[in-house]
Design an enzyme around this catalytic site. Sequence first.
Site, PDB file in Angstrom:
ATOM      1  CG  HIS A  72      -3.607  -4.461  13.402  1.00 40.52           C
ATOM      2  ND1 HIS A  72      -4.481  -3.407  13.369  1.00 40.52           N
ATOM      3  CD2 HIS A  72      -2.689  -4.208  12.426  1.00 40.52           C
ATOM      4  CE1 HIS A  72      -4.107  -2.565  12.417  1.00 40.52           C
ATOM      5  NE2 HIS A  72      -3.027  -3.037  11.820  1.00 40.52           N
TER       6      HIS A  72
ATOM      7  CG  ASP B 163       1.184  -3.813  11.734  1.00 41.00           C
ATOM      8  OD1 ASP B 163       1.542  -4.853  11.150  1.00 41.00           O
ATOM      9  OD2 ASP B 163       0.129  -3.221  11.474  1.00 41.00           O
TER      10      ASP B 163
ATOM     11  CD  GLU C 292      -3.509  -2.045   7.960  1.00 44.05           C
ATOM     12  OE1 GLU C 292      -2.751  -1.999   8.934  1.00 44.05           O
ATOM     13  OE2 GLU C 292      -3.374  -1.340   6.949  1.00 44.05           O
TER      14      GLU C 292
ATOM     15  CG  ASP D   3      -1.508  -6.228   6.947  1.00 45.41           C
ATOM     16  OD1 ASP D   3      -2.496  -5.788   7.544  1.00 45.41           O
ATOM     17  OD2 ASP D   3      -0.341  -5.874   7.230  1.00 45.41           O
TER      18      ASP D   3
ATOM     19  CE1 TYR E 235       5.034  -2.622   8.027  1.00 47.53           C
ATOM     20  CE2 TYR E 235       5.246  -1.625  10.203  1.00 47.53           C
ATOM     21  CZ  TYR E 235       4.524  -2.373   9.289  1.00 47.53           C
ATOM     22  OH  TYR E 235       3.290  -2.858   9.632  1.00 47.53           O
TER      23      TYR E 235
ATOM     24  CG  HIS F  14       4.369  -6.888   8.561  1.00 41.73           C
ATOM     25  ND1 HIS F  14       3.675  -7.465   7.534  1.00 41.73           N
ATOM     26  CD2 HIS F  14       3.483  -6.071   9.174  1.00 41.73           C
ATOM     27  CE1 HIS F  14       2.436  -7.020   7.524  1.00 41.73           C
ATOM     28  NE2 HIS F  14       2.286  -6.170   8.516  1.00 41.73           N
TER      29      HIS F  14
ATOM     30  CG  HIS G  13      -0.719   1.148  12.278  1.00 39.27           C
ATOM     31  ND1 HIS G  13      -1.162   1.561  11.057  1.00 39.27           N
ATOM     32  CD2 HIS G  13      -0.775  -0.190  12.236  1.00 39.27           C
ATOM     33  CE1 HIS G  13      -1.438   0.508  10.297  1.00 39.27           C
ATOM     34  NE2 HIS G  13      -1.191  -0.561  11.000  1.00 39.27           N
TER      35      HIS G  13
ATOM     36  CG  HIS H 267      -0.654  -0.134   2.505  1.00 37.74           C
ATOM     37  ND1 HIS H 267       0.163   0.774   3.113  1.00 37.74           N
ATOM     38  CD2 HIS H 267      -0.948  -1.042   3.440  1.00 37.74           C
ATOM     39  CE1 HIS H 267       0.339   0.422   4.363  1.00 37.74           C
ATOM     40  NE2 HIS H 267      -0.318  -0.692   4.587  1.00 37.74           N
TER      41      HIS H 267
END
Length: 395
Positions: free
Chosen positions: A80, A166, A82, A84, A192, A223, A147, A26
């Site tokens: 989280h 993250d 999100e 991903d 990142y 990640h 985040h 993204h």
Amino acid sequence: MPTEKVELVKGVYWVGAIDWMLRDFHGLWTPRGGTYNAYLIIDEKITLIDTVAPNFTDELLDRIRTIIDPAKIDYIICQHVEPDHSASYARLIEVAPKAKIVTSKRGAEYLSAHYPGIDFPYKIVEDGGTLSLGKRTLQFVAVPMVHWPETMVSYLVEEQLLFSNDAFGMQIASSQRFADQVEEWYEPLRSYYSYIVRWNARPVLKALEKTKDVPIKIIAPSHGLIWRKDLGKIVEIYKRWSSSPEKPQALVVYSTVWGSTRKMAHAIREGVASTGVPCEIFDLERDPHSRIQGAAMEAKAIAVGAMTYNVDPYYPTQAFMPYIKHLRPTDKIGVAFGSYGWGGGATSDITKQLTAMKFGEVLDPLDVKWRPTEEDLKRCFELGKKLGQKVKAAF
Ligand SMILES: Cc1cc2nc3c(=O)[nH]c(=O)nc-3n(C[C@H](O)[C@H](O)[C@H](O)COP(=O)(O)O)c2cc1C
Ligand SMILES: [Fe+2]
Ligand SMILES: [Fe+2]
């Protein structure tokens, strides 16, 4: 079909997916690919921490199968929402019919909004709450705005292992899973952080404060590489980036149509360098903005250049301005420069933007009409020198 088993400590496995072909996450430039980490804890209760991005669920399931039948999973921890990390839940609750999705109240709310029509079997946990897995215990810590608002991290108490989601993550595809096995992690980690985390620096500091007395032997992010050595060093880097990321270095960025603004940029860079202050230079049309943003985060001074294009800064510079803004550049020194033909406009616009971003100091802009003369280039050099001196004086 994956066969390798990566064990962090006895009974805790990495079961994520490696995206070797990812080049853009993204908008984050990922020249070395990416990783979505998920972890499997084998205990009386079989527990999966997070899942993977869309299109990687099969890889996740294959990796789990090298260790255990996925049908045996009892808990899936959603740290989280999100996509991903959450994209696999729908498949997983079919494959693992007895599994509960363990998340915060907000996590459940956000998951339902992302996957309407799916009736997830939630188990809601509170900030500080614990979950016994049998011999071991997971403790959950809310880290709002690191985040997203619902983000939490999980601590495997008996192993002193922090699943940090993250935070402390980076995008990199590697055959190695641990940071101490890979030399070049600094830049992916910095990119990142600057692209995804720096905007939320304050919540990061709060989260670090909240967990500062917790003994940690391993940090397992969602990640990239897993941290198991020199944890103090990586926590210090995160603290520095979240407070004052600036180093005694400068940065020149610019965009140009016919090359005059580039000439100015190089003269400014030479001027900075003449003071001994390191200074990188980037053409905003050639280099990925998220790469430049990492350098901008650590630069004490930034010279932002653009030729005037229909009264405004040329598009690539316009496009880069939010990347600077999102660094919260309140401790930086800024200056605009550029070439114009008649009425100008680019540098006054950039100066206004730098001021609105609350740069610590914004110098008067430097304009050149058409091609820079030798005299103009001297002025550019002098501006660079002044920037370099200001950077030196600040440390
Ligand atoms: C499409 C286009 C629009 C321009 N609009 C303006 C303008 O509104 N005001 C101005 O002073 N110069 C304008 N210029 C002139 C350029 O700013 C001038 O040519 C400048 O020297 C180019 O710098 P560069 O060599 O760094 O591209 C325009 C040039 C182009 C190509
Ligand atoms: Fe995220
Ligand atoms: Fe993520």
